[in-house]
Design an enzyme around this catalytic site. Structure first.
Site, PDB file in Angstrom:
ATOM      1  N   ASN A 256      -3.574   6.029  -2.285  1.00 42.47           N
ATOM      2  CA  ASN A 256      -5.201   5.881  -1.810  1.00 42.47           C
ATOM      3  C   ASN A 256      -5.982   5.872  -3.069  1.00 42.47           C
ATOM      4  O   ASN A 256      -4.797   4.928  -3.596  1.00 42.47           O
ATOM      5  CB  ASN A 256      -6.242   7.292  -1.062  1.00 42.47           C
ATOM      6  CG  ASN A 256      -6.823   6.798  -0.782  1.00 42.47           C
ATOM      7  OD1 ASN A 256      -8.433   6.609  -1.145  1.00 42.47           O
ATOM      8  ND2 ASN A 256      -6.859   7.517   1.031  1.00 42.47           N
ATOM      9  N   ARG A 257      -7.183   5.433  -3.088  1.00 46.12           N
ATOM     10  CA  ARG A 257      -7.861   4.812  -4.266  1.00 46.12           C
ATOM     11  C   ARG A 257      -7.729   5.826  -5.512  1.00 46.12           C
ATOM     12  O   ARG A 257      -7.559   6.731  -6.186  1.00 46.12           O
ATOM     13  CB  ARG A 257      -8.891   4.233  -3.282  1.00 46.12           C
ATOM     14  CG  ARG A 257      -9.443   3.420  -2.508  1.00 46.12           C
ATOM     15  CD  ARG A 257     -10.306   3.226  -1.631  1.00 46.12           C
ATOM     16  NE  ARG A 257     -10.044   2.233  -0.840  1.00 46.12           N
ATOM     17  CZ  ARG A 257     -10.139   2.753   0.703  1.00 46.12           C
ATOM     18  NH1 ARG A 257      -9.533   4.626   0.623  1.00 46.12           N
ATOM     19  NH2 ARG A 257      -9.786   1.904   2.038  1.00 46.12           N
TER      20      ARG A 257
ATOM     21  N   HIS B 121      -3.619   2.265  -2.663  1.00 45.26           N
ATOM     22  CA  HIS B 121      -1.750   2.849  -2.456  1.00 45.26           C
ATOM     23  C   HIS B 121      -1.134   1.908  -3.122  1.00 45.26           C
ATOM     24  O   HIS B 121       0.111   1.823  -2.804  1.00 45.26           O
ATOM     25  CB  HIS B 121      -1.791   2.123  -0.632  1.00 45.26           C
ATOM     26  CG  HIS B 121      -2.567   3.555   0.216  1.00 45.26           C
ATOM     27  ND1 HIS B 121      -2.916   4.171   0.193  1.00 45.26           N
ATOM     28  CD2 HIS B 121      -2.986   2.558   1.115  1.00 45.26           C
ATOM     29  CE1 HIS B 121      -3.464   4.850   1.121  1.00 45.26           C
ATOM     30  NE2 HIS B 121      -3.229   3.923   1.659  1.00 45.26           N
TER      31      HIS B 121
ATOM     32  N   HIS C   5       2.606   6.440   5.680  1.00 40.38           N
ATOM     33  CA  HIS C   5       1.250   6.264   6.455  1.00 40.38           C
ATOM     34  C   HIS C   5       2.024   6.447   7.923  1.00 40.38           C
ATOM     35  O   HIS C   5       0.808   4.763   8.407  1.00 40.38           O
ATOM     36  CB  HIS C   5       1.217   4.422   5.185  1.00 40.38           C
ATOM     37  CG  HIS C   5      -0.476   4.122   5.615  1.00 40.38           C
ATOM     38  ND1 HIS C   5      -0.919   4.457   6.465  1.00 40.38           N
ATOM     39  CD2 HIS C   5      -1.703   4.330   4.283  1.00 40.38           C
ATOM     40  CE1 HIS C   5      -2.616   3.869   6.308  1.00 40.38           C
ATOM     41  NE2 HIS C   5      -2.120   4.671   4.945  1.00 40.38           N
TER      42      HIS C   5
ATOM     43  N   ASP D 146     -12.209   8.580   8.300  1.00 43.89           N
ATOM     44  CA  ASP D 146     -11.420   8.048   6.716  1.00 43.89           C
ATOM     45  C   ASP D 146     -10.986   9.405   5.980  1.00 43.89           C
ATOM     46  O   ASP D 146     -12.378   8.250   4.496  1.00 43.89           O
ATOM     47  CB  ASP D 146     -11.704   6.501   6.796  1.00 43.89           C
ATOM     48  CG  ASP D 146     -10.852   5.942   5.569  1.00 43.89           C
ATOM     49  OD1 ASP D 146      -9.308   6.533   5.150  1.00 43.89           O
ATOM     50  OD2 ASP D 146     -10.313   3.937   5.213  1.00 43.89           O
TER      51      ASP D 146
ATOM     52  N   GLU E 275      -2.381  11.524   6.319  1.00 47.01           N
ATOM     53  CA  GLU E 275      -1.522  11.531   4.364  1.00 47.01           C
ATOM     54  C   GLU E 275      -1.632  13.000   4.438  1.00 47.01           C
ATOM     55  O   GLU E 275      -2.263  13.084   3.998  1.00 47.01           O
ATOM     56  CB  GLU E 275      -2.093   9.702   3.889  1.00 47.01           C
ATOM     57  CG  GLU E 275      -2.403   9.277   5.218  1.00 47.01           C
ATOM     58  CD  GLU E 275      -3.495   8.230   4.595  1.00 47.01           C
ATOM     59  OE1 GLU E 275      -2.262   7.924   3.771  1.00 47.01           O
ATOM     60  OE2 GLU E 275      -4.185   8.024   5.413  1.00 47.01           O
TER      61      GLU E 275
HETATM   62  C1  BGC Z   1      -6.976   4.938   3.337  1.00 46.36           C
HETATM   63  C2  BGC Z   1      -7.596   3.378   4.489  1.00 46.36           C
HETATM   64  C3  BGC Z   1      -7.037   2.243   4.405  1.00 46.36           C
HETATM   65  C4  BGC Z   1      -5.576   2.427   5.072  1.00 46.36           C
HETATM   66  C5  BGC Z   1      -4.881   1.314   5.405  1.00 46.36           C
HETATM   67  C6  BGC Z   1      -5.500   4.583   4.230  1.00 46.36           C
HETATM   68  O1  BGC Z   1      -4.903   5.738   3.612  1.00 46.36           O
HETATM   69  O2  BGC Z   1      -7.530   6.134   3.949  1.00 46.36           O
HETATM   70  O3  BGC Z   1      -8.947   3.248   4.022  1.00 46.36           O
HETATM   71  O4  BGC Z   1      -7.878   1.384   4.887  1.00 46.36           O
HETATM   72  O5  BGC Z   1      -5.028   3.699   5.354  1.00 46.36           O
HETATM   73  O6  BGC Z   1      -4.562   0.773   4.136  1.00 46.36           O
END
Ligand code: BGC
Length: 351
Positions: free
Chosen positions: A85-86, A111, A185, A251, A316
């Site tokens: 994640n971010r 990611h 994922h 999400d 996830e």
């Molecule tokens: C994220 C999403 C993202 C997706 C694919 C997920 O784990 O939370 O925001 O778009 O992955 O990248």
């Protein structure tokens, strides 16, 4: 139980890639490649005992390497690292040093970066004992790779048991203070192509709180209650029931109700046509429930199925997004001498 290995093609820089097939002897078959540690296929029995596909993916390595796929970057079935994640504005500070990471999602880092663990070649070793069959993947991420500090050795073991449980055991060590948040994922649609979206799948997530995010999906720091909102999955109901009340779709990281730090139930999913059930257990504090909002029908996978919006969902298991910048969240710091450990179990059955 059995494990077989076959060539799966080559990366553009000439690395030979393999595909491992694990069979439980009780109807579950899993294909895993050492490119990105991707689960390419996962067959489980339906109510009549007939095996069917329950993950999104491709039969050929080329489809994971194509520019169309890389442009969309959905991370089908892949291992995610170093940080799932971010990370806000692609920066964090650790022990007084500020680290800058590649920006690859709006203003943020997502990611693990441009070439995260989903796109690297892992060393693979087959493992087998009386009760399980599996593959152990190892990758050395060098100091500075994708901007992260420390030489990090990550080991991910996929283990399939006779009674149709898939365990993913993650471990990592570093030689410098760093951050880590590994996950897988996989996108699931338990209907084996019968349903073009997952809105009728019934979901339970035992979480009284979730991680609130801003418009760029970065945590605000608040952990609101799920009760009385469309985020409340403490009782089983279809994913589609409240999805329209959630701008953009689900999400979000759910904060798991847990006592102690062992394996705890993180989610349960039921698909009414096939009557398949999937249960997820984890040692992690959170689970990201992503309802495939960015799938747009441009990719076709197994069986020629078109992966349109909400075709699959991800669950996830992970620490919370942007933890390195959120002192109130459980820590994702890994120091030299420590071993990062995380375990997630998927149990496959029918009602
Ligand atoms: C994220 C999403 C993202 C997706 C694919 C997920 O784990 O939370 O925001 O778009 O992955 O990248």
């Amino acid at each position: 139980m059995n494990i077989t290995k076959r060539p799966f093609g080559q990366t553009p820089d000439g690395a030979a890639i393999d595909l491992y097939t694990l069979t439980s002897g009780n109807g579950v078959t899993i294909n895993i490649t050492n490119y990105g540690g991707i689960i390419t296929s996962l067959l489980t029995p339906d109510k009549d005992g007939l095996p069917g596909e329950i993950v999104l993916g491709f039969d050929q390595l080329q489809d994971y390497l194509s520019s169309a796929y890389i442009a969309k970057c959905p991370y089908f079935g892949a291992l995610i690292g170093r940080y799932g994640n971010r990370i806000a504005r692609a920066q964090f500070t650790l022990e007084g040093n500020t680290y800058t990471l590649p920006i690859n999602n709006g203003p943020n880092h997502l990611h693990g970066g441009i070439r995260g663990f989903d796109k690297v070649v892992w060393q693979a070793q087959e493992v087998m004992d009386k009760m399980t069959v599996g593959v152990r993947l190892t990758y050395l991420s060098k100091d500075g790779e994708e901007g992260y500090p420390g030489n990090l050795t990550a080991t991910v073991t996929y283990l399939l048991s006779r009674d149709n449980e898939l365990t993913i055991a993650y471990e990592a060590v570093t030689d410098k203070a760093t951050i880590i948040n590994l996950t897988n994922h996989s996108y699931f649609n338990l209907s084996n192509g019968a349903m073009p979206d997952v809105l009728d799948h019934e979901l339970t997530i035992p979480a009284d709180r979730y991680v609130a995010v801003d418009q760029t999906l970065i945590p605000t720091g608040e952990l609101p209650e799920t009760k009385g909102t469309a985020m409340d999955f403490t009782t089983r109901h279809p994913i589609g029931e409240g999805i329209n009340q959630v701008p953009g779709g689900y999400d979000h990281t759910f904060v798991l109700n847990r006592s102690g730090d062992g394996l705890t139930v993180a989610a349960q999913v039921y698909e009414p046509i096939s009557e398949r059930v999937m249960e997820v257990l984890t040692t992690e504090p959170g689970i990201q429930f992503y309802s495939g909002n960015f799938l747009d029908g441009t990719l076709r996978g197994h069986g020629g199925w078109v992966y349109s919006k909400h075709y699959g969902f991800c669950l996830e298991t992970q620490h919370f997004p942007d933890s390195p910048n959120q002192p109130g969240f459980p820590s994702t710091t890994l120091l030299p001498g420590q071993t990062y450990r995380s375990t997630t179990v998927y149990r496959f059955s029918t009602r």
